[in-house]
Design a protein around this motif. Structure first.
Motif, short mmCIF file in Angstrom:
data_model
loop_
_atom_site.label_atom_id
_atom_site.label_comp_id
_atom_site.label_asym_id
_atom_site.label_seq_id
_atom_site.Cartn_x
_atom_site.Cartn_y
_atom_site.Cartn_z
N UNK A 14 0.81 -1.24 0.00
CA UNK A 14 0.00 0.00 0.00
C UNK A 14 0.83 1.27 0.00
N UNK A 15 2.12 1.18 0.30
CA UNK A 15 2.97 2.37 0.31
C UNK A 15 3.59 2.66 -1.05
N UNK B 164 -4.93 7.10 -2.02
CA UNK B 164 -3.47 7.04 -1.98
C UNK B 164 -2.89 8.07 -1.02
N UNK B 165 -3.37 9.32 -1.10
CA UNK B 165 -2.75 10.36 -0.26
C UNK B 165 -3.18 10.23 1.20
N UNK B 166 -4.20 9.40 1.44
CA UNK B 166 -4.61 9.18 2.82
C UNK B 166 -3.85 8.04 3.49
N UNK C 268 1.71 5.76 5.24
CA UNK C 268 3.13 5.73 4.85
C UNK C 268 3.21 5.54 3.34
N UNK C 269 4.06 6.33 2.72
CA UNK C 269 4.28 6.24 1.27
C UNK C 269 5.77 6.31 1.00
#
Length: 721
Positions: A503-504, A532-534, A537-538
């Motif tokens: 998911x990151x 995605x922006x929520x 961690x990315x």
């Protein structure tokens, strides 16, 4: 009595005192200054030699009557006996005593001395040699034979005694006696040189049959390669080609596994080559290369290559060269079977030859050397053995079923019954997929099935890969395949699994949204970006935000874009975000201008819209400058860069822009020095650039004025007191 005591027999009638050389007393040198005339050491030595007196030697004693002779002999014998009594074990004294008796022609006494010496040390072969030489020199042949016979009986392992004995008999012409002595010697099984001496003896008298019989006994006593080669060369020298070949063949039967077998095969092949039997020689070389261990066949390979270059055709020469290189690779892989680079070179050699069975054999031997530890760094080279094997079976051998089995061995499918030994491996999971895996092998297996038009098997392989060892490459390739096939629903499911697994991963989110946008599913794409922006961690959030902003700009949603910028600024106040936001505000209306031009609006409205665009951009820049001035005053360089961008933007608007608005805020660039502090204390100074803004100068001036007013108040108070 005194003169008798001082006399010496070697001096005659003179006493020792009379023969002494009296040297002058050395004079003491008082003046040590250098002489006006200097001479060399060579001149001094030459003058000393010239002035030297002749050496005084005792006169030779002349014996004139038997009485004097008897006295002389008695005195000498007494001296020798005294010496022997003192140094009984000194052999040189015995030899001198015996030789003196010989010089007096008293052979009986000389023999007595020799015999007494032998009683002291009969193991000293020098005594026997001297004794026998004395007898031979004085032509006492029977006595000499007796001495030699006793010597070889007591010391049969001293070859010199046998050689001397045989030489004496041969010089006397007693050939039969010499042969008999040789036979006695051979019964003791001497070294090779003794046998060769016997053979040379017989050949000197042209006794070829006797020499052949001795050779037969020789190779039985010393079954070595060198002995057989000498035997064969002897037969060849006598023109007996069949006998020589028989010698080599018997030697090969007995010594094929000997350490020196290489020399035997080389000699045998060279013999056949001299006999113009090139096919026989080639067969011998090939037989030797198959039976001799690779580590001991270097010279054999070199000879074989030279032979093929001289007598062979093109194919034979290539086989010889390949055989030599094959030997080198075998030696390398024997030393270190886990060095896969050597296996790659070996396989490349076999592929250049084109023998399928040998190629498969080398592949199987190579892949049998599984890395010792379940760590990916040990498997990275090993995995390419399997890949190359599969590609060889598909492209060169064109055996698709076998290629499928090679891939299956790594793709953890159940194996079919009755296949080759390679695929009957007990471990169905050769790669420990729970620890690490290789996306390349999964993708190659799937692509192979696609080339075979077996789409179901390819999907099964890729699905198995995602289930057991999910990787970015596998997801990307699987999605690409399904997209090319037009299966949008499958692509969406794959993207969902991809994002469930990682998911990151900003790349996956961006591509998923891009897919939906390409399908004109704007709301789905926007929802994906929002999800995605929520994420908490990315891995690369800046790329995701940029993609989302570019998406909204491309859709013409400027208000949504501004809201995105504001949300982004709530999370980060990075310089690039401020600049990007300001550039967006400066260019948004310009794009609208193009639409308005298409609608043919008047120029005055366009100018008003550009002014609104400039005002919004200025508000963003002012907000950014205020943030850097109040919340992050230490980021002077970023603030200076922001002002530079603002100045460029004002310039780009031409008459509408106000450059003076920015120029009053530009800083001064100053070069300063600061101390370098290390663990050991001060370590010098370094230069750096600092930025001095106008408001900082005003603050400094205010501080100076406050200090001046304070000083004046203090001075007025002191005057009143």
């Amino acid at each position: 009595m005194a003169s008798a005591r001082e006399s010496d027999p070697t001096l005659g009638y003179l006493t020792r005192k009379e023969t002494e050389v009296k040297l002058p007393r050395p004079t003491r040198v008082k003046n040590k200054t250098p002489a006006p005339i200097q001479i060399t050491a060579e001149q001094i030595l030459r003058e000393a030699r010239e002035r030297q007196e002749a050496e005084i030697r005792p006169p030779k004693q002349k014996i004139t009557d038997p009485t004097e002779l008897a006295d002389y002999r008695l005195r000498k014998r007494k001296e020798f006996e005294d010496l022997i009594r003192r140094t009984r074990w000194n052999v040189s004294v015995w030899i001198k005593y015996a030789q003196w008796e010989e010089s007096q022609k008293d052979f009986a006494r000389a023999r007595s001395v020799w015999e007494r010496a032998l009683e002291v040390d009969y193991r000293n072969h020098t005594l026997w040699l001297k004794y026998a030489e004395v007898e031979m020199k004085n032509k006492f042949i029977n006595h000499a034979r007796n001495v030699w016979d006793r010597a070889v009986t007591l010391l049969p392992r001293v070859d010199q005694l046998w050689y001397k004995y045989i030489h004496m008999e041969e010089m006397l012409g007693n050939v039969a006696g010499a042969r008999q002595i040789f036979e006695r010697w051979m019964s003791w099984m001497p070294d090779q040189q003794g046998w060769l001496s016997y053979i040379k003896f017989e050949l000197r008298y042209n006794e070829v049959e006797r020499a052949r019989a001795i050779f037969e006994r020789f190779v039985e006593c010393h079954p070595k390669v060198g002995a057989w080669i000498r035997y064969a060369k002897f037969e060849m020298k006598n023109g007996e080609v069949a006998r020589a070949r028989n010698c080599y063949e018997r030697a090969v039967e007995k010594l094929a596994d000997d350490e020196e077998a290489e020399n035997l095969f080389v000699a045998f092949a060279e013999f056949e080559e001299r006999c113009k039997e090139t096919e026989r020689a080639r067969c011998i070389y090939k037989f030797a290369l198959d039976h001799i261990p690779k580590g001991r066949a270097e010279d054999l390979y070199r000879k074989f290559v030279a032979f093929e270059k001289q007598y062979g055709d093109r194919e034979g020469i290539e086989d010889a060269v390949v055989g030599k290189r094959r030997f080198q690779y075998e030696e390398e892989v024997r030393k270190n079977p886990l060095n896969y680079d050597h296996w790659f070179d070996y396989i490349r050699l076999e592929e250049s030859v084109g023998n399928k069975e040998r190629i498969r054999e080398v592949y199987e031997r190579a892949i049998a050397n599984v890395p010792p530890a379940a760590e990916k760094r040990y498997w990275q080279r090993y995995i390419y053995l399997w890949i190359n094997y599969a590609l060889y079976e598909e492209l060169d051998a064109e055996d698709m079923e076998r290629t499928r089995e090679v891939y299956r061995c790594f793709s953890v499918f159940p194996f079919a019954e009755g296949i080759h030994l390679l695929f009957k491996m007990e471990c169905l999971k050769l790669i420990p997929h729970e620890k690490f895996s290789f996306a390349k092998i999964w993708l190659l297996a799937a692509q192979f099935e696609i080339r075979q038009k077996n789409l179901k098997a390819a999907r099964l392989i890729l699905g198995n890969a995602i289930g057991k060892a999910p990787k970015d490459k596998i997801f990307k390739k699987y999605i690409e395949i399904e997209l090319q096939l037009g299966n949008i629903d499958r692509c969406r499911k794959l993207y969902e699994k991809y994002l469930d697994w990682a998911p990151e991963n900003c790349y996956a989110w961006s591509k998923y949204a891009e897919l939906e946008r390409s399908l004109s599913e704007t709301e789905r794409a926007r929802a994906i970006f929002e999800l995605a922006i929520d994420q908490p961690a990315l891995d690369m959030p800046e790329l995701l935000w940029k993609a989302y902003i570019d998406f909204e700009i491309s859709e013409g949603e400027y208000e949504r874009t501004r809201q995105l910028y504001e949300r982004l600024l709530d999370r980060t106040k990075h310089l690039k975000v401020w600049i990007s936001y300001a550039k967006f505000e400066a260019s948004a209306m310009q794009e609208e201008d193009k639409d308005s031009n298409m609608q043919e609006e008047n120029d005055e409205e366009l100018v008003n819209e550009r002014k609104q665009c400039l005002l919004r951009a200025r508000r963003v820049f002012e907000k950014a400058v205020n943030y850097f001035r109040t919340s992050a005053p230490e980021l002077k360089e970023e603030r200076a860069m922001l002002l530079e961008e603002w100045l460029n933007m004002e310039s780009s608007f031409g008459n509408l822009g106000d450059i003076s608005l920015v120029q009053s805020k530009l800083p001064k660039k100053l070069k300063k020095r600061r101390p370098i502090v290390s663990e050991d204390g001060p370590a010098g100074y370094e230069e750096y650039y600092d930025y001095h803004f106008p408001e900082e100068t005003q603050t400094t001036n205010l501080k100076i004025l406050e200090a001046a007013y304070k000083w004046k108040r203090q001075k007025v108070g002191s005057d009143e007191d």
